[in-house]
Motif scaffolding. Structure first.
Motif, PDB file in Angstrom:
ATOM      1  N   SER A  41       0.827  -1.206   0.000  1.00  0.00           N
ATOM      2  CA  SER A  41       0.000   0.000   0.000  1.00  0.00           C
ATOM      3  C   SER A  41       0.859   1.254   0.000  1.00  0.00           C
ATOM      4  O   SER A  41       0.558   2.228  -0.695  1.00  0.00           O
ATOM      5  CB  SER A  41      -0.923  -0.001   1.227  1.00  0.00           C
ATOM      6  OG  SER A  41      -1.762  -1.123   1.227  1.00  0.00           O
ATOM      7  N   LEU A  42       1.953   1.244   0.782  1.00  0.00           N
ATOM      8  CA  LEU A  42       2.832   2.409   0.812  1.00  0.00           C
ATOM      9  C   LEU A  42       3.509   2.612  -0.539  1.00  0.00           C
ATOM     10  O   LEU A  42       3.652   3.752  -1.002  1.00  0.00           O
ATOM     11  CB  LEU A  42       3.870   2.242   1.917  1.00  0.00           C
ATOM     12  CG  LEU A  42       4.825   3.417   2.114  1.00  0.00           C
ATOM     13  CD1 LEU A  42       4.954   3.791   3.583  1.00  0.00           C
ATOM     14  CD2 LEU A  42       6.200   3.108   1.540  1.00  0.00           C
ATOM     15  N   LEU A  43       3.922   1.541  -1.186  1.00  0.00           N
ATOM     16  CA  LEU A  43       4.544   1.656  -2.495  1.00  0.00           C
ATOM     17  C   LEU A  43       3.581   2.258  -3.509  1.00  0.00           C
ATOM     18  O   LEU A  43       3.935   3.158  -4.275  1.00  0.00           O
ATOM     19  CB  LEU A  43       5.021   0.289  -2.970  1.00  0.00           C
ATOM     20  CG  LEU A  43       6.190  -0.341  -2.211  1.00  0.00           C
ATOM     21  CD1 LEU A  43       6.431  -1.752  -2.709  1.00  0.00           C
ATOM     22  CD2 LEU A  43       7.444   0.483  -2.370  1.00  0.00           C
ATOM     23  N   GLU A  44       2.332   1.772  -3.507  1.00  0.00           N
ATOM     24  CA  GLU A  44       1.351   2.284  -4.451  1.00  0.00           C
ATOM     25  C   GLU A  44       1.040   3.756  -4.185  1.00  0.00           C
ATOM     26  O   GLU A  44       0.921   4.555  -5.122  1.00  0.00           O
ATOM     27  CB  GLU A  44       0.078   1.440  -4.365  1.00  0.00           C
ATOM     28  CG  GLU A  44       0.254   0.012  -4.847  1.00  0.00           C
ATOM     29  CD  GLU A  44      -0.991  -0.818  -4.663  1.00  0.00           C
ATOM     30  OE1 GLU A  44      -1.981  -0.273  -4.109  1.00  0.00           O
ATOM     31  OE2 GLU A  44      -0.990  -1.992  -5.073  1.00  0.00           O
ATOM     32  N   SER A  45       0.922   4.118  -2.904  1.00  0.00           N
ATOM     33  CA  SER A  45       0.609   5.507  -2.570  1.00  0.00           C
ATOM     34  C   SER A  45       1.736   6.442  -2.994  1.00  0.00           C
ATOM     35  O   SER A  45       1.499   7.501  -3.580  1.00  0.00           O
ATOM     36  CB  SER A  45       0.350   5.629  -1.066  1.00  0.00           C
ATOM     37  OG  SER A  45      -0.723   4.802  -0.670  1.00  0.00           O
TER      38      SER A  45
END
Length: 352
Positions: free
Chosen positions: A127-131
């Motif tokens: 999720s952090l990578l996508e954000s």
């Protein structure tokens, strides 16, 4: 968690930044952001919000970073927290409204990234990578600032800024997480993020006040830095490390099973082709027409390759936990030897 709406919000931020003017952008021919300069006020706001969320709700704290780009540095001058996901207000409208209000009072309102709390290095996730991908593709200079509440509470101020590497951005643009794609991009868990140095800046008056306050602190207050109570922190790290190792082992089992199925399918395919060739040879000897050709790939459909993104992230988490455990152990051993020397000196003094 507020990751769901970040993709829509980044596009809105991009339009808002354009409407209100734009921070000085770094030309492509120049070097990218070399360091982040964060005002002390913004740091205190981040620390306050992260500790409040971790103590009260045990949730991840997230917020927006505001500032501007000056030459090769990214200045973070202000921030505000994201609303809680259980609130009735619209998150995207709330943040755009905050930026408009800050602009009215002549405060830096350009969006330059976001921040998130962490618990001893557990921030790395899909999720952090996508954000961060959505942020960085919408706002080129944006960073994600990670504040570790547990380590900071133990006397290790941990405030780090990260940006996605060009390989990670290319990986997300292609959306292909197969082993071949990752190998062609030459990307691993160690090349997902690049850390950008952070410099905390205070005004001269603030520095003078802090110097005066330091002189007012009693001498006995310094004894807290010899606190040996790191067992709970190490225990939590080891538990998290064991969970990630088990998870990585499960991913390895899945990939090994896939490889076994591929080998078995190739063997079946080879046997079928040999059998068909023998049948056609027998029919040719009898002057009979050969059997019609069939698409082998339709008979033996390729097996779906399990994505390797999650195992790569888990491997990165294991590496982060290992580094933190090593750091905590070295600090604890140093304190242990120091207190042992003090104890020996005290006993020798009492004997004399």
């Amino acid at each position: 968690m507020l990751f769901a709406f970040l993709s829509r919000f980044c596009n809105s931020i991009k339009m808002a930044n354009r409407a209100g003017g734009s921070a000085r952008r770094v030309p492509e021919t120049e070097a990218a952001i070399t360091y982040v300069q964060c005002d002390g006020l913004a740091v205190m706001k981040i620390v306050k919000h992260c500790h409040e969320e971790s103590c009260s709700n045990m949730e991840v704290a997230q917020g927006a970073l505001l500032g501007l780009v000056v030459e090769n540095r990214l200045e973070i001058t202000n921030c505000f927290p994201f609303p809680k996901h259980d609130d009735t207000m619209d998150e995207e409208e709330y943040q755009l409204d905050m930026m408009r209000r800050l602009r009215r009072v002549n405060v830096d309102h350009f969006h330059v990234g976001w921040y998130q709390s962490a618990d001893v290095g557990n921030f790395l996730s899909q999720s952090l990578l996508e954000s961060q991908y959505h942020y960085q593709t919408s706002i080129e200079e944006s960073v994600v600032v990670i504040y570790d509440t547990k380590k900071s509470a133990r006397g290790f101020l941990t405030l780090k800024a990260y940006r996605l590497t060009p390989q990670a951005i290319a990986m997300y643009k292609e959306g292909d997480y197969t082993p071949e794609a990752l190998r062609n991009l030459k990307i691993g868990y160690e090349s997902l993020f690049i850390e950008v140095p952070i410099v905390i800046r205070n005004s001269p008056l603030t520095n003078i006040m802090m110097s005066e306050l330091q002189e007012m602190i009693p001498d006995e207050e310094g004894s807290k830095f010899l606190d040996l109570g790191t067992a709970s922190v190490l225990e939590g790290q080891l538990r998290s490390l064991m969970e990630r190792v088990d998870e990585l082992n499960q991913e390895a089992i899945k990939f090994n099973r896939y490889q076994q199925l591929v080998v078995r399918q190739q063997q079946d395919k080879h046997r079928w082709m040999v059998k068909r060739a023998q049948e056609n040879a027998a029919r040719a000897s009898k002057d009979e027409p050969p059997l019609p050709e069939e698409d082998v790939n339709k008979l033996f459909k390729p097996l779906p390759v399990p994505p390797r993104l999650n195992p790569m992230i888990v491997a990165g988490q294991i590496n982060t936990y290992s580094q933190h455990i090593s750091q905590f152990c070295s600090q604890s051993l140093a304190k242990l030897y120091l207190t042992q020397a003090l104890q020996n000196a005290k006993e020798a003094k009492q004997t004399n």
